[in-house]
Design a protein around this motif. Structure first.
Motif, PDB file in Angstrom:
ATOM      1  N   LYS A  80       0.834  -1.198   0.000  1.00  0.00           N
ATOM      2  CA  LYS A  80       0.000   0.000   0.000  1.00  0.00           C
ATOM      3  C   LYS A  80       0.874   1.255   0.000  1.00  0.00           C
ATOM      4  CE  LYS A  80      -4.139  -1.832   2.246  1.00  0.00           C
ATOM      5  NZ  LYS A  80      -5.089  -1.665   3.361  1.00  0.00           N
TER       6      LYS A  80
ATOM      7  N   VAL B 212      -1.052   6.631  -2.013  1.00  0.00           N
ATOM      8  CA  VAL B 212      -1.639   7.121  -3.268  1.00  0.00           C
ATOM      9  C   VAL B 212      -2.169   8.544  -3.134  1.00  0.00           C
ATOM     10  CG1 VAL B 212      -2.184   4.835  -4.168  1.00  0.00           C
ATOM     11  CG2 VAL B 212      -3.824   5.979  -2.683  1.00  0.00           C
TER      12      VAL B 212
ATOM     13  N   ASN C 236       0.334  -4.891 -17.995  1.00  0.00           N
ATOM     14  CA  ASN C 236      -0.557  -4.392 -16.950  1.00  0.00           C
ATOM     15  C   ASN C 236      -0.043  -4.834 -15.587  1.00  0.00           C
ATOM     16  OD1 ASN C 236      -2.217  -3.325 -18.945  1.00  0.00           O
ATOM     17  ND2 ASN C 236      -3.467  -5.157 -19.061  1.00  0.00           N
ATOM     18  N   GLY C 237       1.046  -4.223 -15.165  1.00  0.00           N
ATOM     19  CA  GLY C 237       1.628  -4.550 -13.878  1.00  0.00           C
ATOM     20  C   GLY C 237       2.427  -5.837 -13.926  1.00  0.00           C
TER      21      GLY C 237
ATOM     22  N   SER D 117       3.574   0.425  -9.632  1.00  0.00           N
ATOM     23  CA  SER D 117       2.619   0.192  -8.550  1.00  0.00           C
ATOM     24  C   SER D 117       3.104   0.731  -7.218  1.00  0.00           C
ATOM     25  CB  SER D 117       2.320  -1.308  -8.427  1.00  0.00           C
ATOM     26  OG  SER D 117       1.626  -1.769  -9.559  1.00  0.00           O
TER      27      SER D 117
ATOM     28  N   ALA E 128       1.233   4.539  -8.370  1.00  0.00           N
ATOM     29  CA  ALA E 128      -0.051   4.047  -7.864  1.00  0.00           C
ATOM     30  C   ALA E 128      -0.356   2.712  -8.531  1.00  0.00           C
ATOM     31  CB  ALA E 128      -1.173   5.046  -8.167  1.00  0.00           C
ATOM     32  N   PRO E 129      -0.784   1.718  -7.748  1.00  0.00           N
ATOM     33  CA  PRO E 129      -1.094   0.417  -8.344  1.00  0.00           C
ATOM     34  C   PRO E 129      -2.253   0.469  -9.321  1.00  0.00           C
ATOM     35  CG  PRO E 129      -1.722   0.479  -6.009  1.00  0.00           C
ATOM     36  CD  PRO E 129      -0.927   1.713  -6.276  1.00  0.00           C
ATOM     37  N   GLY E 130      -3.157   1.437  -9.137  1.00  0.00           N
ATOM     38  CA  GLY E 130      -4.309   1.526 -10.023  1.00  0.00           C
ATOM     39  C   GLY E 130      -3.971   1.899 -11.453  1.00  0.00           C
ATOM     40  N   LEU E 131      -2.755   2.397 -11.698  1.00  0.00           N
ATOM     41  CA  LEU E 131      -2.355   2.718 -13.069  1.00  0.00           C
ATOM     42  C   LEU E 131      -2.175   1.466 -13.909  1.00  0.00           C
ATOM     43  CD1 LEU E 131       0.309   5.548 -12.581  1.00  0.00           C
ATOM     44  CD2 LEU E 131      -2.018   5.793 -13.447  1.00  0.00           C
ATOM     45  N   ARG E 132      -1.860   0.335 -13.245  1.00  0.00           N
ATOM     46  CA  ARG E 132      -1.600  -0.930 -13.936  1.00  0.00           C
ATOM     47  C   ARG E 132      -0.549  -0.764 -15.028  1.00  0.00           C
ATOM     48  NH1 ARG E 132      -1.523  -3.333 -10.749  1.00  0.00           N
ATOM     49  NH2 ARG E 132      -1.514  -5.273 -11.937  1.00  0.00           N
TER      50      ARG E 132
ATOM     51  N   SER F  47      -1.861  -2.844 -23.785  1.00  0.00           N
ATOM     52  CA  SER F  47      -2.255  -1.983 -22.665  1.00  0.00           C
ATOM     53  C   SER F  47      -2.754  -0.632 -23.182  1.00  0.00           C
ATOM     54  CB  SER F  47      -1.054  -1.768 -21.734  1.00  0.00           C
ATOM     55  OG  SER F  47      -0.632  -2.988 -21.164  1.00  0.00           O
TER      56      SER F  47
ATOM     57  N   GLU G 282      -2.484   6.078 -21.258  1.00  0.00           N
ATOM     58  CA  GLU G 282      -1.676   6.040 -20.046  1.00  0.00           C
ATOM     59  C   GLU G 282      -0.201   5.809 -20.362  1.00  0.00           C
ATOM     60  OE1 GLU G 282      -4.534   4.652 -20.454  1.00  0.00           O
ATOM     61  OE2 GLU G 282      -5.836   5.184 -18.768  1.00  0.00           O
TER      62      GLU G 282
END
Length: 468
Positions: free
Chosen positions: A115, A118, A178-179, A310, A314-318, A343, A347
């Motif tokens: 975590k 973010v 994607n990550g 991530s 931020a992990p949500g960017l993937r 992807s 982004e």
């Protein structure tokens, strides 16, 4: 944002009517709307289509729809508003197929790993990159890409990683994914297809990837982690033809792979004609040591390097990336295209500009002292309140690990903490056999200084009850 309050017919409603069923059409319409509201499928304040528009859509007379609406208004399911529009009323859902179980919320203070903070995402800088991309990018760049991803991002990342992580990256050998989750899954699938059979992993290590490897058809074996990194002597005897390492900051012990171990690891790969997968997941965050270069820079043809935004953004960017040996690029590119057609390009292009303009460097320089303060607070508070929990692997990253004293149970500590709305997590899931020396992993990236200090105080109270 204001809701559109008109009844002009812009809203639509899917309703199936049986015109030969013997039930009047207005009653069928009433039941269809009533059932959806009772099941919670149409939320309160949802604007209904106008009677004229719905009648036209369903090939009904307007009078049928008006009669149905009037009945539902009388029952309290719909409400007519000034201005001529109708909405779903604010009523409780009275039917459910099952009784919902009580939802238990997350711990008030949670030391769960993975975590990052973010809330510090650089929105203004990212918006500048997005605007530039939208204003200046040629139309052709928004078409389908090849499987490796946007060339602009591969160039920007190659320059950045070669400068900061000591890699030997070339844009043509990079692949955007994607990550790490997608990149590692595709890589293990391709390796299994090419004839690789046995994957060695650090023990302890991330358990999720072991499951992915097994699903791909690879046998997974564990290799102990020493203070200097993976035990290459045991690796040599394991029969593995591919190994996954977190060399810069081992997860979860925090061990840093020494220069001697790195050299031995590369030598093993050459002798065995094997592949090293290097997960460089949080190497940008270092506090008490000199930067350690990536193993990939020592042997580009023997290492598949994986990185991700991530932990850094931020992990949500993937957003993730792989630097691949040349012989893997084509098949990995095809696998990526087969998996998801590539992807999201917007982004990728924004991140390329973000990196090229130096915003990524600036963000990392801004975050390091923040995370270091959290790390210092955690270590100091542990020393004051729980000196028996000695931290290890504290020189980098977003987590700290501690071993537990003999006789202290991970599950008992976690349960006592959870009773006090505190989340702490043991090592058991990370051991290959499901058990090993007991310890705790403290992720602190998404917490505040106050929460870290309070969390350790709460943990000390929980631990004290176990020894009574």
């Amino acid at each position: 944002m204001s809701r559109n309050r008109t009844s002009s017919g812009a809203a639509e409603l899917l309703v199936e009517l049986r015109r030969d069923g013997g039930v009047p059409l207005h009653q069928q319409l009433e039941k269809a709307i009533r059932d959806r509201i009772r099941q919670g499928l149409m939320r309160a304040d949802t604007v209904m289509p106008s009677t004229r528009a719905l009648a036209q859509d369903l090939a009904l007379s307007r009078g049928v729809v008006v009669e149905a609406y009037q009945q539902l208004v009388a029952e309290g399911y719909l409400v007519s508003r000034a201005g001529g529009y109708t909405q779903v009323a604010d009523i409780a859902v009275v039917e459910a197929s099952t009784v919902a179980s009580p939802v238990i919320g997350p711990p008030r203070i949670d030391f769960k790993y993975s975590k990052p903070d973010v809330s510090e995402f650089p929105r203004a800088a990212w918006l500048r990159s997005l605007k530039k991309v939208l204003n200046e990018t040629p139309h052709r760049s928004f078409a389908y890409l090849d499987g490796r991803g946007a060339l602009e991002l591969r160039h920007a990342l190659a320059d950045y990683l070669n400068r900061v992580r000591g890699t030997a990256a070339r844009p043509e050998n990079m692949l955007i994914c994607n990550g790490f989750a997608q990149g590692s899954r595709l890589l293990l699938q391709v390796l299994a297809k090419q004839g690789y059979r046995r994957l060695a992993v650090e023990d302890p290590s991330d358990n999720e990837l072991r499951e992915v490897a097994t699903t791909a058809g690879l046998e997974v074996v564990g290799v102990p982690v020493l203070e200097t990194g993976i035990d290459v002597d045991v690796l040599e005897q394991s029969g593995a033809d591919v190994v996954l390492v977190t060399a810069a900051h081992q997860f979860p012990t925090g061990a840093v792979t020494s220069a001697e171990t790195r050299a031995a690891l590369v030598a093993w790969a050459v002798r065995r004609d094997a592949l090293i997968i290097e997960d460089d997941y949080d190497a940008e965050y270092r506090y008490d040591r000199e930067p350690i270069g990536a193993v990939q820079g020592l042997a580009p043809d023997r290492v598949a390097y994986a990185g991700t935004a991530s932990k850094t953004l931020a992990p949500g960017l993937r957003l993730g990336w792989l630097i691949l040996p040349g012989w893997l690029v084509e098949e990995m590119s095809e696998a990526k295209l087969t998996d998801d057609r590539g992807s999201p390009v917007l982004e990728q292009l924004a991140f390329a500009d973000f990196v090229a303009r130096g915003e990524f460097d600036r963000h990392l320089r801004r975050m390091r002292p923040k995370y270091r303060l959290l790390r210092d607070t955690l270590v100091e508070r542990l020393g004051e309140r729980l000196p028996e929990l000695v931290p290890v692997g504290v020189s980098a990253g977003l987590h700290v690990m501690t071993w537990l004293p003999a006789g202290m149970s991970e599950s008992a500590v976690s349960a006592a903490a959870l009773e006090r709305e505190l989340g702490v997590y043991g090592l058991a899931p990370y051991w290959m056999a499901g058990h090993g020396p007991a310890g705790l992993v403290f992720g602190y990236g998404g917490l505040t200084v106050k929460a870290v200090a309070e969390g350790i105080d709460v943990l000390a109270d929980a631990v004290s009850t176990l020894s009574e």
